[in-house]
Structures are given as C-alpha cells and as structure tokens.
Design a protein around this motif. Structure first.
Motif, PDB file in Angstrom:
ATOM      1  N   LYS A  57       1.754   6.579  -6.851  1.00 56.30           N
ATOM      2  CA  LYS A  57       0.640   7.434  -7.261  1.00 56.30           C
ATOM      3  C   LYS A  57       0.979   8.906  -7.041  1.00 56.30           C
ATOM      4  O   LYS A  57       0.712   9.755  -7.896  1.00 56.30           O
ATOM      5  CB  LYS A  57      -0.617   7.048  -6.475  1.00 56.30           C
ATOM      6  CG  LYS A  57      -1.847   7.804  -6.898  1.00 56.30           C
ATOM      7  CD  LYS A  57      -3.065   7.340  -6.127  1.00 56.30           C
ATOM      8  CE  LYS A  57      -4.301   8.115  -6.542  1.00 56.30           C
ATOM      9  NZ  LYS A  57      -5.472   7.704  -5.760  1.00 56.30           N
ATOM     10  N   ALA A  58       1.599   9.199  -5.924  1.00 57.42           N
ATOM     11  CA  ALA A  58       1.988  10.581  -5.630  1.00 57.42           C
ATOM     12  C   ALA A  58       3.018  11.067  -6.645  1.00 57.42           C
ATOM     13  O   ALA A  58       2.958  12.217  -7.112  1.00 57.42           O
ATOM     14  CB  ALA A  58       2.545  10.685  -4.218  1.00 57.42           C
ATOM     15  N   GLU A  59       3.957  10.179  -6.990  1.00 56.85           N
ATOM     16  CA  GLU A  59       4.959  10.541  -8.002  1.00 56.85           C
ATOM     17  C   GLU A  59       4.299  10.820  -9.340  1.00 56.85           C
ATOM     18  O   GLU A  59       4.642  11.789 -10.026  1.00 56.85           O
ATOM     19  CB  GLU A  59       5.979   9.405  -8.156  1.00 56.85           C
ATOM     20  CG  GLU A  59       7.010   9.357  -7.063  1.00 56.85           C
ATOM     21  CD  GLU A  59       7.906  10.594  -7.095  1.00 56.85           C
ATOM     22  OE1 GLU A  59       8.385  10.964  -8.180  1.00 56.85           O
ATOM     23  OE2 GLU A  59       8.093  11.186  -6.018  1.00 56.85           O
ATOM     24  N   ASN A  71      11.450   2.742   5.420  1.00 55.32           N
ATOM     25  CA  ASN A  71      10.284   1.872   5.613  1.00 55.32           C
ATOM     26  C   ASN A  71      10.716   0.422   5.775  1.00 55.32           C
ATOM     27  O   ASN A  71      10.183  -0.312   6.609  1.00 55.32           O
ATOM     28  CB  ASN A  71       9.310   2.005   4.444  1.00 55.32           C
ATOM     29  CG  ASN A  71       8.553   3.305   4.463  1.00 55.32           C
ATOM     30  OD1 ASN A  71       8.518   3.994   5.480  1.00 55.32           O
ATOM     31  ND2 ASN A  71       7.963   3.674   3.337  1.00 55.32           N
ATOM     32  N   GLU A 121       1.230  11.747  -9.927  1.00 60.80           N
ATOM     33  CA  GLU A 121       0.478  12.997  -9.850  1.00 60.80           C
ATOM     34  C   GLU A 121       1.404  14.208  -9.899  1.00 60.80           C
ATOM     35  O   GLU A 121       1.104  15.207 -10.548  1.00 60.80           O
ATOM     36  CB  GLU A 121      -0.375  13.018  -8.583  1.00 60.80           C
ATOM     37  CG  GLU A 121      -1.547  12.067  -8.631  1.00 60.80           C
ATOM     38  CD  GLU A 121      -2.325  12.027  -7.317  1.00 60.80           C
ATOM     39  OE1 GLU A 121      -1.958  12.757  -6.369  1.00 60.80           O
ATOM     40  OE2 GLU A 121      -3.294  11.259  -7.255  1.00 60.80           O
ATOM     41  N   VAL A 178       0.845  -1.199   0.000  1.00 58.27           N
ATOM     42  CA  VAL A 178       0.000   0.000   0.000  1.00 58.27           C
ATOM     43  C   VAL A 178       0.879   1.246   0.000  1.00 58.27           C
ATOM     44  O   VAL A 178       0.622   2.204  -0.746  1.00 58.27           O
ATOM     45  CB  VAL A 178      -0.960  -0.014   1.217  1.00 58.27           C
ATOM     46  CG1 VAL A 178      -1.616   1.339   1.403  1.00 58.27           C
ATOM     47  CG2 VAL A 178      -1.995  -1.102   1.053  1.00 58.27           C
ATOM     48  N   GLN A 179       1.932   1.224   0.812  1.00 64.43           N
ATOM     49  CA  GLN A 179       2.839   2.386   0.893  1.00 64.43           C
ATOM     50  C   GLN A 179       3.521   2.613  -0.460  1.00 64.43           C
ATOM     51  O   GLN A 179       3.621   3.745  -0.932  1.00 64.43           O
ATOM     52  CB  GLN A 179       3.893   2.156   1.988  1.00 64.43           C
ATOM     53  CG  GLN A 179       4.840   3.313   2.190  1.00 64.43           C
ATOM     54  CD  GLN A 179       4.168   4.536   2.764  1.00 64.43           C
ATOM     55  OE1 GLN A 179       3.108   4.460   3.348  1.00 64.43           O
ATOM     56  NE2 GLN A 179       4.778   5.683   2.583  1.00 64.43           N
ATOM     57  N   THR A 180       3.966   1.549  -1.091  1.00 63.23           N
ATOM     58  CA  THR A 180       4.625   1.661  -2.391  1.00 63.23           C
ATOM     59  C   THR A 180       3.658   2.202  -3.435  1.00 63.23           C
ATOM     60  O   THR A 180       4.014   3.072  -4.239  1.00 63.23           O
ATOM     61  CB  THR A 180       5.159   0.282  -2.830  1.00 63.23           C
ATOM     62  OG1 THR A 180       6.004  -0.229  -1.801  1.00 63.23           O
ATOM     63  CG2 THR A 180       5.949   0.376  -4.115  1.00 63.23           C
ATOM     64  N   GLU A 181       2.429   1.704  -3.428  1.00 62.60           N
ATOM     65  CA  GLU A 181       1.428   2.189  -4.371  1.00 62.60           C
ATOM     66  C   GLU A 181       1.128   3.667  -4.143  1.00 62.60           C
ATOM     67  O   GLU A 181       0.991   4.442  -5.094  1.00 62.60           O
ATOM     68  CB  GLU A 181       0.143   1.358  -4.257  1.00 62.60           C
ATOM     69  CG  GLU A 181       0.275  -0.052  -4.785  1.00 62.60           C
ATOM     70  CD  GLU A 181      -0.957  -0.897  -4.513  1.00 62.60           C
ATOM     71  OE1 GLU A 181      -1.995  -0.335  -4.083  1.00 62.60           O
ATOM     72  OE2 GLU A 181      -0.878  -2.113  -4.718  1.00 62.60           O
ATOM     73  N   ARG A 182       1.047   4.085  -2.902  1.00 63.56           N
ATOM     74  CA  ARG A 182       0.780   5.491  -2.596  1.00 63.56           C
ATOM     75  C   ARG A 182       1.915   6.378  -3.092  1.00 63.56           C
ATOM     76  O   ARG A 182       1.678   7.449  -3.647  1.00 63.56           O
ATOM     77  CB  ARG A 182       0.590   5.686  -1.087  1.00 63.56           C
ATOM     78  CG  ARG A 182      -0.727   5.191  -0.568  1.00 63.56           C
ATOM     79  CD  ARG A 182      -0.851   5.476   0.906  1.00 63.56           C
ATOM     80  NE  ARG A 182      -2.099   4.920   1.425  1.00 63.56           N
ATOM     81  CZ  ARG A 182      -2.372   4.800   2.709  1.00 63.56           C
ATOM     82  NH1 ARG A 182      -1.494   5.192   3.610  1.00 63.56           N
ATOM     83  NH2 ARG A 182      -3.525   4.292   3.106  1.00 63.56           N
ATOM     84  N   LYS A 183       3.151   5.917  -2.849  1.00 62.12           N
ATOM     85  CA  LYS A 183       4.300   6.708  -3.305  1.00 62.12           C
ATOM     86  C   LYS A 183       4.298   6.821  -4.831  1.00 62.12           C
ATOM     87  O   LYS A 183       4.551   7.891  -5.383  1.00 62.12           O
ATOM     88  CB  LYS A 183       5.614   6.067  -2.828  1.00 62.12           C
ATOM     89  CG  LYS A 183       5.902   6.281  -1.387  1.00 62.12           C
ATOM     90  CD  LYS A 183       6.239   7.728  -1.160  1.00 62.12           C
ATOM     91  CE  LYS A 183       6.680   7.910   0.282  1.00 62.12           C
ATOM     92  NZ  LYS A 183       6.976   9.287   0.579  1.00 62.12           N
TER      93      LYS A 183
END
Length: 151
Positions: A37-39, A71, A41, A30-35
């Motif tokens: 996605k943020a990148e 992490n 965006e 989840v953390q990797t996916e969030r990072k």
C-alpha cells in the motif's frame, strides 16, 4: 494419570505453537500489505511508473526485498525461540510429572510408616503395663514367701 497429564500438556504446547505460527503468518501478511500500500501511494504520489527511472524502481525493489528478508529473519528467529520455549515447557512438564509420582510414592510410605509407629507405640504401652503387672506379681510372691517363713 501422569501420562494423560503429559499428553494434555503436550497438546496445549502444540496448540500454543500452532496459534503463534498463525499469528506470525497474519503479522507477515499485514506487513506485506502495508508495504504494498505504501508503495502504491508513493508511486501514485510521484506520478506513474513510466516517469520513474529504472534505477529508482530497482532501488525501491531492493529496499523492499531487504526489508522483507529482515522481517523473514526476525520471524524465523521468533519461531526458533517459540520452539525452544515449547521444548522447555515439555521438559518441565515431564519433570513435574516425575515429581508428582515421587510425591505420591513418598506419601504412601509416610502413611504406612505412621501406621507402624502407631502400632509400635501401642505395643510399648502394652509391654510397660505387663512389666508393672509382673513386677507387682513378683512382689506379691516375695511377700507371700516371707510371710510363710516368718509366721
């Protein structure tokens, strides 16, 4: 019974460790996916990759790498802590098993001691009754002897 209790406790600890490891992997994903996605965006918000300089891309990559390393270290620390907890639980379960076996053996000793004390109490009562009967018989004998001598 103690062995099955220990193996059941060990199985529970192993299952708990597996569950915790799955949760850690899921959190990392989840953390990797969030990072990511943020990148994405951030890249889309500021323009294409071509507009960014190589220094910006390298800096962002280094920051992401550093974050992922932190992490990973945190997750490794959590896994070590969970392993230590599982080890402590296994040790305490073994100790509880030992205490249980001691309790059972002492319980058996108490039961047999109670029986012996009860028998000793009964014999003491029987001895007291016999002593009084013998004393009474002695007094009767003395009275008989005195009666024959005097009369």
């Amino acid at each position: 019974a103690v062995v099955s209790t220990q193996s059941t406790g060990h199985q529970l600890h192993s299952e708990e460790l597996g569950t915790l490891q799955k949760q850690i992997r899921a959190a990392l994903n989840v953390q990797t996916e969030r990072k990511a996605k943020a990148e994405r965006e951030e890249l889309l918000a500021t323009g294409t990759i071509r507009r960014r300089g190589k220094k910006d891309v390298t800096k962002v990559a280094e920051e992401i790498t550093g974050t992922l390393q932190r992490n990973t270290e945190l997750l490794a620390a959590m896994v070590r802590q969970q392993e230590e907890t599982v080890h402590n639980l296994a040790a305490s379960s073994a100790e509880i098993g030992n205490v249980d076996s001691e309790y059972r053996s002492l319980s058996a000793v108490l039961v047999s001691s109670h029986r012996l004390v009860t028998k000793i109490g009964q014999r003491a009562m029987t001895d007291t009754i016999l002593t009084y009967l013998c004393f009474f018989l002695f007094l009767c004998t003395v009275a008989y002897v005195i009666q024959k001598r005097i009369f």
